[in-house]
Design an enzyme around this catalytic site. Structure first.
Site: not given
Ligand code: GAR
Length: 205
Positions: A16, A110
């Site tokens: 992200n 989320h």
């Molecule tokens: C993402 O899918 C985000 O939505 C989730 O962690 C992932 C991080 O991915 N967050 C949660 O679950 C927060 N409750 P990334 O490190 O590849 O961005």
């Protein structure tokens, strides 16, 4: 006009963060001015460094408690003169003091359509519940777990019997679109919390 300054906090690989760097950073409107993590090995730190952004690590073991750690994180965020704190897979609960210090200036993404499936493993929760649709939510952070006022939500269909990895990929693809879009709207000053109803977010055209 000077750029809208954001600090991104992330614990994991940082896809992200990468979408934010690719879509928004250094194009005039938004500047990523810091990437912080609780995990020294987080891929997000490497992505930030590669983009020339200042990085910082705040391992839990270095501080007496969560409040002390969050105070150090908050001091660093203020030193970066950030307008907004962007949580991107930051898997730490924030202390009430931090939330109060940056009230309405912290956003989170989320991987579910909140209020459904808050907390850990939202994608696994959606599969277990056999829902036909899940999605992604961007929201302001309050004292609760994934309970703050919602800024944007986007659906993702859950085909019957879908493999977890496939659903994860679909959710992540939507996250990578929705988060930069939501941050852009905030940077443009189009996102307002209604003072008479702080649970409600209004988006100006
Ligand atoms: C993402 O899918 C985000 O939505 C989730 O962690 C992932 C991080 O991915 N967050 C949660 O679950 C927060 N409750 P990334 O490190 O590849 O961005």
């Amino acid at each position: 006009m000077s750029a809208f300054r954001i600090v991104v906090l992330a614990s994991g690989s940082g896809t992200n963060l990468q979408a934010i760097l690719d879509e928004l950073h250094g194009r005039g409107l938004v500047e990523v001015v810091g990437v912080g993590s609780d995990k020294p090995a987080a891929g997000a730190l490497e992505r930030g460094g590669r983009a020339g952004v200042e990085t910082a690590v705040f391992p839990a073991g270095d501080y007496a408690d969560r409040a002390a750690r969050d105070e150090a994180v908050g001091d660093w965020i203020e030193s970066r003169q950030a307008d907004l704190v962007v949580l991107a897979g930051y898997m730490q609960l924030l202390s009430p003091g931090f939330v109060a210090r940056f009230r309405n200036r912290v956003v989170n993404i989320h991987p579910a359509l909140l209020p459904s499936f808050p907390g850990l493993d939202a994608i696994g929760q959606a599969i277990a519940a056999e829902v036909e649709t899940t999605g992604v939510t961007v929201h302001f952070v309050d004292e609760g777990i994934d309970t703050g006022p919602v800024i944007a939500r986007r659906e993702v269909p859950v085909p019957a019997g879908v493999a977890r990895e496939e659903l994860e990929a679909a959710v992540h693809a939507v996250e990578h679109e929705l988060y930069p879009e939501a941050i852009r709207m905030i940077a443009e000053g189009r996102v307002r919390i209604d003072p008479s109803d702080p649970r409600t977010v209004a988006i100006d055209d």
